[in-house]
Scaffold this active site. Structure first.
Site, PDB file in Angstrom:
ATOM      1  N   HIS A  60       0.887  -1.159   0.000  1.00  0.00           N
ATOM      2  CA  HIS A  60       0.000   0.000   0.000  1.00  0.00           C
ATOM      3  C   HIS A  60       0.927   1.213   0.000  1.00  0.00           C
ATOM      4  O   HIS A  60       1.349   1.695   1.065  1.00  0.00           O
ATOM      5  CB  HIS A  60      -0.900   0.029   1.231  1.00  0.00           C
ATOM      6  CG  HIS A  60      -1.667  -1.236   1.471  1.00  0.00           C
ATOM      7  ND1 HIS A  60      -2.597  -1.727   0.577  1.00  0.00           N
ATOM      8  CD2 HIS A  60      -1.651  -2.116   2.505  1.00  0.00           C
ATOM      9  CE1 HIS A  60      -3.125  -2.846   1.064  1.00  0.00           C
ATOM     10  NE2 HIS A  60      -2.561  -3.099   2.227  1.00  0.00           N
ATOM     11  N   ARG A  84      -5.834   1.480  12.198  1.00  0.00           N
ATOM     12  CA  ARG A  84      -6.625   1.805  11.015  1.00  0.00           C
ATOM     13  C   ARG A  84      -7.237   3.200  11.117  1.00  0.00           C
ATOM     14  O   ARG A  84      -7.390   3.885  10.096  1.00  0.00           O
ATOM     15  CB  ARG A  84      -7.712   0.745  10.806  1.00  0.00           C
ATOM     16  CG  ARG A  84      -8.417   0.867   9.465  1.00  0.00           C
ATOM     17  CD  ARG A  84      -9.378  -0.267   9.220  1.00  0.00           C
ATOM     18  NE  ARG A  84     -10.542  -0.194  10.099  1.00  0.00           N
ATOM     19  CZ  ARG A  84     -11.677  -0.869   9.880  1.00  0.00           C
ATOM     20  NH1 ARG A  84     -11.783  -1.661   8.823  1.00  0.00           N
ATOM     21  NH2 ARG A  84     -12.683  -0.762  10.713  1.00  0.00           N
ATOM     22  N   TYR A 123      -6.306   0.688  -2.984  1.00  0.00           N
ATOM     23  CA  TYR A 123      -7.724   0.870  -2.690  1.00  0.00           C
ATOM     24  C   TYR A 123      -8.131   2.322  -2.510  1.00  0.00           C
ATOM     25  O   TYR A 123      -9.294   2.617  -2.195  1.00  0.00           O
ATOM     26  CB  TYR A 123      -8.146   0.043  -1.474  1.00  0.00           C
ATOM     27  CG  TYR A 123      -7.390   0.269  -0.192  1.00  0.00           C
ATOM     28  CD1 TYR A 123      -7.722   1.305   0.665  1.00  0.00           C
ATOM     29  CD2 TYR A 123      -6.369  -0.601   0.190  1.00  0.00           C
ATOM     30  CE1 TYR A 123      -7.055   1.491   1.861  1.00  0.00           C
ATOM     31  CE2 TYR A 123      -5.695  -0.428   1.377  1.00  0.00           C
ATOM     32  CZ  TYR A 123      -6.034   0.617   2.212  1.00  0.00           C
ATOM     33  OH  TYR A 123      -5.354   0.797   3.412  1.00  0.00           O
ATOM     34  N   HIS A 233      -6.916  -9.940   1.098  1.00  0.00           N
ATOM     35  CA  HIS A 233      -6.543 -10.046   2.508  1.00  0.00           C
ATOM     36  C   HIS A 233      -7.367 -11.171   3.134  1.00  0.00           C
ATOM     37  O   HIS A 233      -8.583 -11.236   2.924  1.00  0.00           O
ATOM     38  CB  HIS A 233      -6.886  -8.762   3.261  1.00  0.00           C
ATOM     39  CG  HIS A 233      -6.055  -7.571   2.908  1.00  0.00           C
ATOM     40  ND1 HIS A 233      -6.601  -6.326   2.665  1.00  0.00           N
ATOM     41  CD2 HIS A 233      -4.720  -7.399   2.799  1.00  0.00           C
ATOM     42  CE1 HIS A 233      -5.646  -5.454   2.416  1.00  0.00           C
ATOM     43  NE2 HIS A 233      -4.488  -6.082   2.484  1.00  0.00           N
ATOM     44  N   GLU A 236      -6.161 -12.050   8.738  1.00  0.00           N
ATOM     45  CA  GLU A 236      -5.030 -11.280   9.265  1.00  0.00           C
ATOM     46  C   GLU A 236      -5.116 -11.103  10.773  1.00  0.00           C
ATOM     47  O   GLU A 236      -4.104 -11.152  11.468  1.00  0.00           O
ATOM     48  CB  GLU A 236      -4.969  -9.904   8.594  1.00  0.00           C
ATOM     49  CG  GLU A 236      -3.789  -9.058   9.055  1.00  0.00           C
ATOM     50  CD  GLU A 236      -3.732  -7.701   8.375  1.00  0.00           C
ATOM     51  OE1 GLU A 236      -2.803  -6.942   8.684  1.00  0.00           O
ATOM     52  OE2 GLU A 236      -4.616  -7.390   7.550  1.00  0.00           O
ATOM     53  N   HIS A 270      -1.455 -12.485   4.014  1.00  0.00           N
ATOM     54  CA  HIS A 270      -1.324 -12.704   5.457  1.00  0.00           C
ATOM     55  C   HIS A 270      -1.661 -14.152   5.814  1.00  0.00           C
ATOM     56  O   HIS A 270      -0.775 -14.886   6.212  1.00  0.00           O
ATOM     57  CB  HIS A 270      -2.172 -11.724   6.282  1.00  0.00           C
ATOM     58  CG  HIS A 270      -1.879 -10.290   6.005  1.00  0.00           C
ATOM     59  ND1 HIS A 270      -0.617  -9.756   6.142  1.00  0.00           N
ATOM     60  CD2 HIS A 270      -2.672  -9.267   5.585  1.00  0.00           C
ATOM     61  CE1 HIS A 270      -0.643  -8.474   5.831  1.00  0.00           C
ATOM     62  NE2 HIS A 270      -1.870  -8.157   5.477  1.00  0.00           N
ATOM     63  N   ASP A 321       3.713  -4.352   2.443  1.00  0.00           N
ATOM     64  CA  ASP A 321       2.403  -4.003   2.999  1.00  0.00           C
ATOM     65  C   ASP A 321       2.313  -2.526   3.390  1.00  0.00           C
ATOM     66  O   ASP A 321       2.242  -1.656   2.533  1.00  0.00           O
ATOM     67  CB  ASP A 321       2.094  -4.917   4.179  1.00  0.00           C
ATOM     68  CG  ASP A 321       0.629  -4.882   4.592  1.00  0.00           C
ATOM     69  OD1 ASP A 321      -0.145  -4.102   4.015  1.00  0.00           O
ATOM     70  OD2 ASP A 321       0.240  -5.642   5.497  1.00  0.00           O
TER      71      ASP A 321
END
Length: 452
Positions: A60, A84, A123, A233, A236, A270, A321
């Site tokens: 990302h 997050r 994304y 994903h 995870e 993951h 990642d």
């Protein structure tokens, strides 16, 4: 790179193993000939130690700009889910120009550590506020431009993201820049085919974000768009497993293997929380396990169940990642060290008598290439993507060929990297990308705007 080039390597890691005195001819960026056991010809470019470039199967890129911003103890249950929220706040301010600058910085650092191809799991699609850009591919095009600018090979993986949780929950405020419906996502994929065709060796895949972000019907529709790789994903975090059980009665990997045509096109990113049976079945499916040890450690996710997966013949690759730290050797070193800590034993990820570093590196080249639909290693017809090491580094001197990878990964790290070539073009010299100064200066200016 056009034209013909000739290289000679004292020792080089080929698909069949370490080989001495190898001449390689490169024509128009591709390997045209590999001749082992020959003396260097006059005027040929010579190097002591070389390995194939490493694929980075999961990135990302934009998150490089927030590296270090989520390392304050907020109290309570600090986990991926609290991290997050920091990511949502950071991403809310990014424009296409910001993204291009941050991605270019990340790609420079990847190249400097030996990654020559990146799988960009992308994304961040929409404008600030969640509106659609006049060109709905504007953010993806920033990624394409960053790859072109830095020279890294790109497997672009636009992400389909529609929901906030299992069962089709409506997306939250922090996710509004990510969401698509299936028709809009299909149009995005079609829009990207032409610009990606302008990049040498570029690949276009699809990426349903996760089982919590797509419904079963959406997953089935997205996975059939094109014939490139499919990344997702999966498993995870423990909470993800618990939520999937509550929704479906099955664990995430169990559900996916039972409801989707998972095969060698798929990369299960993951796959940290699997039972032994899930690990065996995922290995037997041919899917690549996309392991990101630095990020998985940073987020406190857990440790991959390597023993049952490898016992069943599983294939894996590595990715950076969240890009909190970009270092190819550190990803592989931490992959092995995590297994040592979990099992309290040394030398876990190689068969008896084999070099751990060599085993890790060759597995990551092969698995990463499969996951990114790219050729694996240095062979005729493949891109001339390779890394040279400094033979005078203290961790590499007087080493037999089979121990060179161990010396690099476990004792030297990125300091031993001398050069990195992509399609025969030298992009990194003495560990530094040719355009680092300009790209880093722009990155500093952009971060000043984003973090103001």
């Amino acid at each position: 790179m056009s034209g013909q080039q000739s290289f000679h390597f004292d020792r080089i890691l080929l698909p069949e193993g370490w080989t001495r005195d190898v001449a390689i001819t490169v024509r128009d960026g591709l390997v045209a000939a590999v001749e082992p056991g020959v003396a260097p010809a006059a005027g040929v470019e010579r190097h002591a130690i070389a390995l194939p470039g490493l694929p980075n199967l999961h990135s990302h890129a934009f998150q490089r700009g927030m590296a270090g911003l989520a390392e304050v103890n907020l109290g309570g249950d600090d986990s991926f889910w609290s991290w997050r929220e920091t990511m949502y706040r950071f991403v809310a301010r990014l424009t296409p120009d910001h993204l291009r600058a941050i991605a270019a910085q990340a790609y420079v650092e990847m190249l400097e550590t030996g990654f020559t191809r990146v799988g960009e799991f992308h994304y961040l699609h929409h404008d600030i506020g969640g509106g659609v850009f006049a060109d709905p591919a504007a953010m993806s095009l920033a990624i394409v431009e960053a790859a072109a600018e830095t020279g890294i090979a790109l497997t672009h993986l636009p992400v389909f993201y529609a929901h906030a949780g299992f069962g089709g929950l409506a997306p939250g405020e922090g996710q509004r820049r990510f969401v698509h419906d299936v028709d809009g996502y299909a149009r995005l994929i079609d829009r990207l085919r032409a610009p990606l065709a302008t990049l040498p060796d570029a690949v276009l895949g699809v990426a349903p974000h996760s089982l919590r972000a797509v419904t079963p019907d959406e997953l089935a529709a997205v996975a059939t768009l094109g014939d490139g790789p499919v990344h997702i994903h999966i498993a995870e975090q423990v909470k993800e497993v618990e939520d999937c059980l509550a929704w479906s009665g099955a664990r995430p990997v169990e559900w996916l293997l039972g409801h989707a045509p998972v095969d060698a096109r798929w990369c299960l990113v993951h796959a940290t929380h699997m039972t032994d049976e899930e690990a065996r079945r995922s290995a037997e499916s041919g899917a690549v396990a996309g392991l990101c040890p630095i990020t998985e450690a940073n987020l406190g996710d857990g440790i991959f169940p390597a023993d049952p997966f490898l016992a069943a013949g599983g294939v894996y690759g590595i990715g950076s990642d969240s890009n909190v730290l970009i270092d190819a050797s550190e990803e592989l070193r931490l992959l092995e060290y995590g297994q040592r800590l979990a099992h309290r034993r040394r030398n876990r990820l190689a068969p008896a008598g084999a070099s751990v570093g060599d085993t890790l590196y060759r597995a990551a080249v092969a698995g990463g290439a499969r996951a990114l639909s790219a050729p694996a290693g240095l062979a005729v017809g493949h891109p001339a993507d390779f890394v040279t090491l400094d033979a005078d580094h203290p961790a590499l001197v007087e080493r037999d060929a089979g121990l060179l990878t161990d010396g690099w990964l476990f004792a030297a790290g990125r300091q031993a990297i001398d050069g990195v070539w992509r399609r025969g073009r030298r992009l990194v010299t003495a560990g530094r990308h040719a355009d680092r100064a300009r790209i880093a200066a722009r990155y500093r200016r952009i971060l000043g705007e984003v973090l103001a």
